[in-house]
Design an enzyme around this catalytic site. Structure first.
Site, PDB file in Angstrom:
ATOM      1  N   ARG A   1       0.835  -1.198   0.000  1.00 13.84           N
ATOM      2  CA  ARG A   1       0.000   0.000   0.000  1.00 13.84           C
ATOM      3  C   ARG A   1       0.875   1.255   0.000  1.00 13.84           C
ATOM      4  O   ARG A   1       1.710   1.433   0.880  1.00 13.84           O
ATOM      5  CB  ARG A   1      -0.917   0.010   1.220  1.00 13.84           C
ATOM      6  CG  ARG A   1      -1.825   1.236   1.280  1.00 13.84           C
ATOM      7  CD  ARG A   1      -2.764   1.174   2.464  1.00 13.84           C
ATOM      8  NE  ARG A   1      -3.727   0.097   2.323  1.00 13.84           N
ATOM      9  CZ  ARG A   1      -4.712  -0.131   3.191  1.00 13.84           C
ATOM     10  NH1 ARG A   1      -4.847   0.643   4.254  1.00 13.84           N
ATOM     11  NH2 ARG A   1      -5.544  -1.124   3.010  1.00 13.84           N
TER      12      ARG A   1
ATOM     13  N   THR B   1      -0.952   7.612  -1.198  1.00 13.17           N
ATOM     14  CA  THR B   1      -2.257   7.451  -1.876  1.00 13.17           C
ATOM     15  C   THR B   1      -3.109   6.368  -1.247  1.00 13.17           C
ATOM     16  O   THR B   1      -4.316   6.313  -1.468  1.00 13.17           O
ATOM     17  CB  THR B   1      -2.045   7.103  -3.353  1.00 13.17           C
ATOM     18  OG1 THR B   1      -1.438   5.794  -3.455  1.00 13.17           O
ATOM     19  CG2 THR B   1      -1.144   8.120  -4.029  1.00 13.17           C
TER      20      THR B   1
ATOM     21  N   ASP C   1      -4.387  -9.359  12.254  1.00 14.26           N
ATOM     22  CA  ASP C   1      -3.626  -9.414  11.008  1.00 14.26           C
ATOM     23  C   ASP C   1      -3.315 -10.859  10.681  1.00 14.26           C
ATOM     24  O   ASP C   1      -2.544 -11.521  11.390  1.00 14.26           O
ATOM     25  CB  ASP C   1      -2.334  -8.603  11.151  1.00 14.26           C
ATOM     26  CG  ASP C   1      -1.579  -8.482   9.855  1.00 14.26           C
ATOM     27  OD1 ASP C   1      -1.110  -9.516   9.325  1.00 14.26           O
ATOM     28  OD2 ASP C   1      -1.451  -7.345   9.350  1.00 14.26           O
TER      29      ASP C   1
ATOM     30  N   ASP D   1       0.497 -11.707  10.170  1.00 18.13           N
ATOM     31  CA  ASP D   1       1.250 -11.792  11.421  1.00 18.13           C
ATOM     32  C   ASP D   1       0.956 -13.082  12.165  1.00 18.13           C
ATOM     33  O   ASP D   1       1.853 -13.698  12.743  1.00 18.13           O
ATOM     34  CB  ASP D   1       0.903 -10.593  12.306  1.00 18.13           C
ATOM     35  CG  ASP D   1       1.585  -9.310  11.850  1.00 18.13           C
ATOM     36  OD1 ASP D   1       2.551  -9.396  11.061  1.00 18.13           O
ATOM     37  OD2 ASP D   1       1.143  -8.223  12.270  1.00 18.13           O
TER      38      ASP D   1
END
Length: 379
Positions: free
Chosen positions: A274, A278, A370, A373
């Site tokens: 990512r 933006t 997550d 993770d």
């Protein structure tokens, strides 16, 4: 309304007075009609037969390839056919003999079969009722509308098969697996105290169970084999080419579980990060089988949160020639489903759970944290 919709239509003798008006109106809206009865006014016919035929088509359960996106079925009151249609897994049918009922049934329940009564309303009421149904958006995928999805899922949890959400809003199919084994394992994997080892194993198990159901309709062909006793004609998969494309890194945790079920599938990989400014997904790696255009493709992304990464991955595959694409997730949020369905209405979404919403940090609630993770132990 999507002009490519296929709508199954059927009736008993008491609903025949409305059928012509229904068919003419739907055709005027660009729908393709799947006629599910013989148009004979016979007072000895039984409304459950018409209802089952329409509902099975709308649920894609027909063995004779009579498949539809939605259904309309008619009887004297609309009540009998609604009760019968709701006996088919994945169908949500409602009696809509007025505009407000049609609008509410779509907005709150996302009904995929609408029923009306030929002894209750006249043909002149048909266009406005069907318009209200087709033109109203399901509120379950809108901001603040997750309560409707929650309620639908509670109803669906009483069924013994998967829940099929209607294609009316999403222009694609969303399947939420309600199998007891899947739901049991999802409950364990959510627990923050589940170890990394157990998390990995459970993710593989869930993925394998899901793809077992996803591939239920693979075409088969006859082959001759010789057992130690005699020759026999057996069924085998008819040369179907499959590809798995995990979205790195979390999607890797789903691969082995699926390969245990379909070991001949080829595996590609897509890496995205990512952009911090933006917030858009940026490709950093993409390696796909050379014949990706010939394969049925399963994109693997355990957490469908905002939908940005999944949508970007699907776009990358399409740019490289892939066309037959499904998205397989562990847990999805309504926001993610809405994004993928808007960007890729031709893509089916399969998920083991549909959760409430995203929090301010973009995590699915209640979710499981997550996934990357927890798979790799990198908290």
């Amino acid at each position: 309304m999507n002009k490519n919709l296929i709508i199954a239509v059927g009736c008993d003798h008491a609903g025949l007075s409305l059928k012509t008006a229904v068919v003419n109106f739907l055709k005027s809206r660009g729908a393709e009609i799947l006629d599910c009865d013989n148009n004979i006014n016979n007072s000895e016919d039984d409304y459950p037969d018409a209802a089952f035929k329409v509902a099975r088509a709308a649920a894609n359960e027909n063995s004779d390839n009579m498949k539809a996106d939605l259904g309309v079925v008619l009887c004297g009151s609309g009540i009998g056919v609604a009760i019968a249609a709701n006996k088919i897994h994945g169908i949500r049918a409602a009696v809509c003999n007025d505009v407000e009922s049609a609008r509410s049934a779509k907005a709150h329940l996302n009904i995929n079969v609408l029923t009306m009564g030929g002894r209750v309303i006249g043909p002149d009421k048909v266009p406005e009722i069907l318009s209200a149904w087709l033109d109203t958006e399901f509120e379950g995928l809108k901001d603040g509308g997750s309560r409707h999805l929650r309620r639908i899922n509670k109803i669906a949890s009483r069924e013994k098969s998967n829940l099929y959400l209607s294609s009316t809003l999403t222009s694609g199919r969303v399947v939420i697996f309600n199998h007891p084994l899947v739901q049991h394992k999802v409950g364990i994997i959510r627990d923050k105290n589940t170890s990394v080892k157990a998390f990995r194993e459970l993710l593989q198990e869930i993925s394998g169970l899901m793809v077992y159901e996803i591939t239920r309709n693979l075409p088969l062909t006859d082959v001759e084999v010789e057992t130690p006793v005699a020759k026999s004609i057996e069924r085998t998969i008819e040369g179907k080419k499959l590809a798995l494309v995990p979205v790195l890194r979390a999607g890797l945790g789903m691969v082995d579980g699926i390969l245990n079920v379909i070991p001949n599938a080829k595996v590609g990989h897509i890496g995205l990060y990512r952009d911090p400014e933006t917030l858009n997904p940026v490709e950093y790696y993409c390696k796909l089988p050379n014949d990706i255009n010939e394969r049925d493709i399963f994109v693997l992304d355990p957490m469908l949160a905002t939908g940005g990464s999944s949508s970007a991955a699907i776009s990358l595959i399409k740019k490289r020639g892939g066309t037959k694409i499904s998205l397989v997730c562990l847990i999805a949020a309504p926001e993610g489903i809405k994004r993928v369905c808007a960007d890729h209405p031709d893509v089916e979404i399969f998920t083991a759970a549909l959760d409430s919403h995203l929090n301010d940090h973009g995590y699915i609630v209640p979710g499981l944290g997550d996934a990357g993770d927890r798979i790799f132990g990198t908290k």
